[in-house]
Design a protein around this motif. Sequence first.
Motif, PDB file in Angstrom:
ATOM      1  N   ILE A   1       0.800  -1.298  -0.278  1.00 45.71           N
ATOM      2  CA  ILE A   1       0.302   0.066  -0.146  1.00 45.71           C
ATOM      3  C   ILE A   1       0.482   1.414   0.528  1.00 45.71           C
ATOM      4  CG2 ILE A   1      -1.844   1.166   1.336  1.00 45.71           C
ATOM      5  CD1 ILE A   1      -2.778  -1.304   0.089  1.00 45.71           C
ATOM      6  N   ALA A   2       0.763   2.118  -0.883  1.00 49.96           N
ATOM      7  CA  ALA A   2       1.678   3.204  -1.008  1.00 49.96           C
ATOM      8  C   ALA A   2       1.083   4.297  -0.370  1.00 49.96           C
ATOM      9  CB  ALA A   2       1.530   3.656  -2.425  1.00 49.96           C
ATOM     10  N   ARG A   3       1.927   5.552   0.384  1.00 51.76           N
ATOM     11  CA  ARG A   3       1.541   6.167   0.969  1.00 51.76           C
ATOM     12  C   ARG A   3       1.617   7.449   1.203  1.00 51.76           C
ATOM     13  NH1 ARG A   3       1.093   2.741   6.078  1.00 51.76           N
ATOM     14  NH2 ARG A   3       0.810   0.097   4.341  1.00 51.76           N
ATOM     15  N   SER A   4       2.359   7.334  -0.740  1.00 46.28           N
ATOM     16  CA  SER A   4       2.571   9.028  -0.736  1.00 46.28           C
ATOM     17  C   SER A   4       1.274   9.750  -1.422  1.00 46.28           C
ATOM     18  CB  SER A   4       3.484   8.718  -2.021  1.00 46.28           C
ATOM     19  OG  SER A   4       3.425   7.881  -3.538  1.00 46.28           O
ATOM     20  N   CYS A   5       0.811   9.474  -1.492  1.00 45.43           N
ATOM     21  CA  CYS A   5      -0.541  10.228  -2.026  1.00 45.43           C
ATOM     22  C   CYS A   5      -0.833  11.064  -1.238  1.00 45.43           C
ATOM     23  CB  CYS A   5      -2.022   9.041  -2.439  1.00 45.43           C
ATOM     24  SG  CYS A   5      -3.261  10.190  -3.592  1.00 45.43           S
ATOM     25  N   ASN A   6      -0.950  12.239  -2.080  1.00 47.88           N
ATOM     26  CA  ASN A   6      -1.269  13.730  -0.893  1.00 47.88           C
ATOM     27  C   ASN A   6      -2.662  14.007  -0.675  1.00 47.88           C
ATOM     28  OD1 ASN A   6       1.405  14.634  -0.530  1.00 47.88           O
ATOM     29  ND2 ASN A   6       1.703  15.607  -2.351  1.00 47.88           N
ATOM     30  N   VAL A   7      -3.411  13.811  -1.808  1.00 46.51           N
ATOM     31  CA  VAL A   7      -5.262  13.638  -1.389  1.00 46.51           C
ATOM     32  C   VAL A   7      -5.378  12.988  -0.152  1.00 46.51           C
ATOM     33  CG1 VAL A   7      -6.952  13.397  -2.681  1.00 46.51           C
ATOM     34  CG2 VAL A   7      -5.348  14.384  -3.863  1.00 46.51           C
ATOM     35  N   LEU A   8      -5.174  11.525  -0.307  1.00 43.06           N
ATOM     36  CA  LEU A   8      -5.214  10.774   1.062  1.00 43.06           C
ATOM     37  C   LEU A   8      -4.678  11.478   2.025  1.00 43.06           C
ATOM     38  CD1 LEU A   8      -4.285   7.069  -0.508  1.00 43.06           C
ATOM     39  CD2 LEU A   8      -7.306   8.556  -0.538  1.00 43.06           C
ATOM     40  N   ARG A   9      -3.511  11.707   2.615  1.00 49.49           N
ATOM     41  CA  ARG A   9      -2.890  12.362   3.330  1.00 49.49           C
ATOM     42  C   ARG A   9      -4.102  13.738   3.741  1.00 49.49           C
ATOM     43  NH1 ARG A   9       0.208   9.054   6.408  1.00 49.49           N
ATOM     44  NH2 ARG A   9       1.210   9.079   4.574  1.00 49.49           N
ATOM     45  N   LYS A  10      -4.592  13.822   3.036  1.00 46.61           N
ATOM     46  CA  LYS A  10      -5.198  15.601   3.726  1.00 46.61           C
ATOM     47  C   LYS A  10      -6.444  15.196   3.626  1.00 46.61           C
ATOM     48  CE  LYS A  10      -3.265  19.061   0.723  1.00 46.61           C
ATOM     49  NZ  LYS A  10      -3.273  20.345  -1.316  1.00 46.61           N
ATOM     50  N   HIS A  11      -7.144  14.044   3.308  1.00 43.59           N
ATOM     51  CA  HIS A  11      -8.465  12.797   3.848  1.00 43.59           C
ATOM     52  C   HIS A  11      -8.091  13.002   4.874  1.00 43.59           C
ATOM     53  CE1 HIS A  11     -11.310  14.327   0.450  1.00 43.59           C
ATOM     54  NE2 HIS A  11     -10.111  13.762  -0.015  1.00 43.59           N
ATOM     55  N   LEU A  12      -7.533  12.347   4.990  1.00 45.15           N
ATOM     56  CA  LEU A  12      -6.602  11.251   6.774  1.00 45.15           C
ATOM     57  C   LEU A  12      -6.623  12.235   7.373  1.00 45.15           C
ATOM     58  CD1 LEU A  12      -5.876   8.879   8.448  1.00 45.15           C
ATOM     59  CD2 LEU A  12      -3.441   9.279   8.147  1.00 45.15           C
ATOM     60  N   ARG A  13      -5.816  13.026   7.542  1.00 46.96           N
ATOM     61  CA  ARG A  13      -5.976  14.772   8.391  1.00 46.96           C
ATOM     62  C   ARG A  13      -7.190  15.023   8.622  1.00 46.96           C
ATOM     63  NH1 ARG A  13      -1.751  19.782   6.928  1.00 46.96           N
ATOM     64  NH2 ARG A  13      -0.683  17.879   7.142  1.00 46.96           N
ATOM     65  N   ARG A  14      -7.686  15.404   7.957  1.00 47.26           N
ATOM     66  CA  ARG A  14      -9.130  15.443   8.244  1.00 47.26           C
ATOM     67  C   ARG A  14     -10.390  14.709   9.283  1.00 47.26           C
ATOM     68  NH1 ARG A  14     -13.178  16.854  10.171  1.00 47.26           N
ATOM     69  NH2 ARG A  14     -14.841  18.039   9.689  1.00 47.26           N
ATOM     70  N   ILE A  15     -10.177  13.868   8.665  1.00 48.22           N
ATOM     71  CA  ILE A  15     -10.776  13.084   9.961  1.00 48.22           C
ATOM     72  C   ILE A  15     -10.057  12.472  11.529  1.00 48.22           C
ATOM     73  CG2 ILE A  15     -10.377   9.525  10.250  1.00 48.22           C
ATOM     74  CD1 ILE A  15     -11.143  10.050   6.973  1.00 48.22           C
ATOM     75  N   LEU A  16      -8.991  12.503  11.433  1.00 50.64           N
ATOM     76  CA  LEU A  16      -7.835  12.611  12.558  1.00 50.64           C
ATOM     77  C   LEU A  16      -8.303  13.571  13.330  1.00 50.64           C
ATOM     78  CD1 LEU A  16      -4.657  11.643  11.286  1.00 50.64           C
ATOM     79  CD2 LEU A  16      -6.500  10.677  12.569  1.00 50.64           C
ATOM     80  N   GLU A  17      -8.744  15.249  12.933  1.00 47.58           N
ATOM     81  CA  GLU A  17      -9.110  16.187  13.694  1.00 47.58           C
ATOM     82  C   GLU A  17     -10.271  15.777  14.034  1.00 47.58           C
ATOM     83  OE1 GLU A  17      -8.733  19.315  10.684  1.00 47.58           O
ATOM     84  OE2 GLU A  17      -6.701  19.475  10.562  1.00 47.58           O
ATOM     85  N   SER A  18     -11.329  15.157  13.488  1.00 46.00           N
ATOM     86  CA  SER A  18     -12.289  14.783  14.068  1.00 46.00           C
ATOM     87  C   SER A  18     -12.619  13.691  15.475  1.00 46.00           C
ATOM     88  CB  SER A  18     -13.071  14.327  13.249  1.00 46.00           C
ATOM     89  OG  SER A  18     -13.261  15.571  12.584  1.00 46.00           O
TER      90      SER A  18
END
Length: 319
Positions: free
Chosen positions: A160-177
């Motif tokens: 599983i690649a982790r270099s996608c910036n779009v997915l990283r931004k979505h993950l940040r939004r979830i972690l904030e909630s």
Amino acid sequence: MAVNWVSNGNEDLERTAVPQGNDDSSSRSSSSGVIIASSSRSETSHSSDLSSTPLTDLPRSNQIKDRNSLLQNLSNYQAIGCLRLRTHEFVTQQQEILSGWQEVTEGRQLVPDDVVLRAGLIKLLDASWIRLTCKINPRCHDSLAVRVYVLPDDVGRTFIARSCNVLRKHLRRILESIDKSPSTWDSEFDPQSPVLGICPEAPDVGSLFYLFNTLPSPSPCPERIRDRLLRSTVEDLLCFEKPLDGLKTNLLPYQRRSAAMMVEKEICPRLTLDPRLQEVSAPDQSVFYFDQDGSSIFRHRREYEGPRGGILAETMGLG
């Protein structure tokens, strides 16, 4: 020379001469009915080439098997906390989730009022970055707890690649909630209670003077030094009644401790946690490491060797 008569399907006869006495030749009939002479030696060579061709699909199938095994095991994911949702934001039969935790297999089952949050859940689930389970709050059937499990950045990077910036931004939004309080993790929370985030807000550190006066005092540990002669050097510094050879000025106890700490750092530097990471206790009693700026989750510590030495400045203005 023999003559073979072969029908071509249109009742017309064709005559083809085939030499006799040649054991290496064979005849094959084509779709048009014409006899084609081919060499049995070439067929044998072609057959041997196929048998020696490596099966490149075998390693690929093993990779797929290992990937599926990794993603299907929930223990490979790190429990982070819960999202608080309303029951109308989850599409399913309520009876299925009243009795226990139910896994969310598709992101479209969740329809939170927050459109950005909904899009992030769908994309992260499809990319196997997260896994979700949910349960209705037995104390308030109008509320829903969604447990969030994140695939750590140091687990399964081969698949599983982790270099996608779009997915990283979505993950940040979830972690904030995320709410990582024990009551929410058990789906028995008060909807009006405050949310306990992953990392508590950092206190105001104030001025540089405040930072200097709140630094921990040096605490050298000679037992960490394996070399006997080097360890004795630190022990001599910590022996406050013993004068130091070659030094006329008597050092005060806090100066001796600081000097011993400097010597220890040069001889045996300590491993320190990556300053970008924070050690976080998960609601399931596990521990993970969180990079808040990069929105990254790590299961294992990332340590670096500390600097060998430093600046000895015990009292401001006396340097």
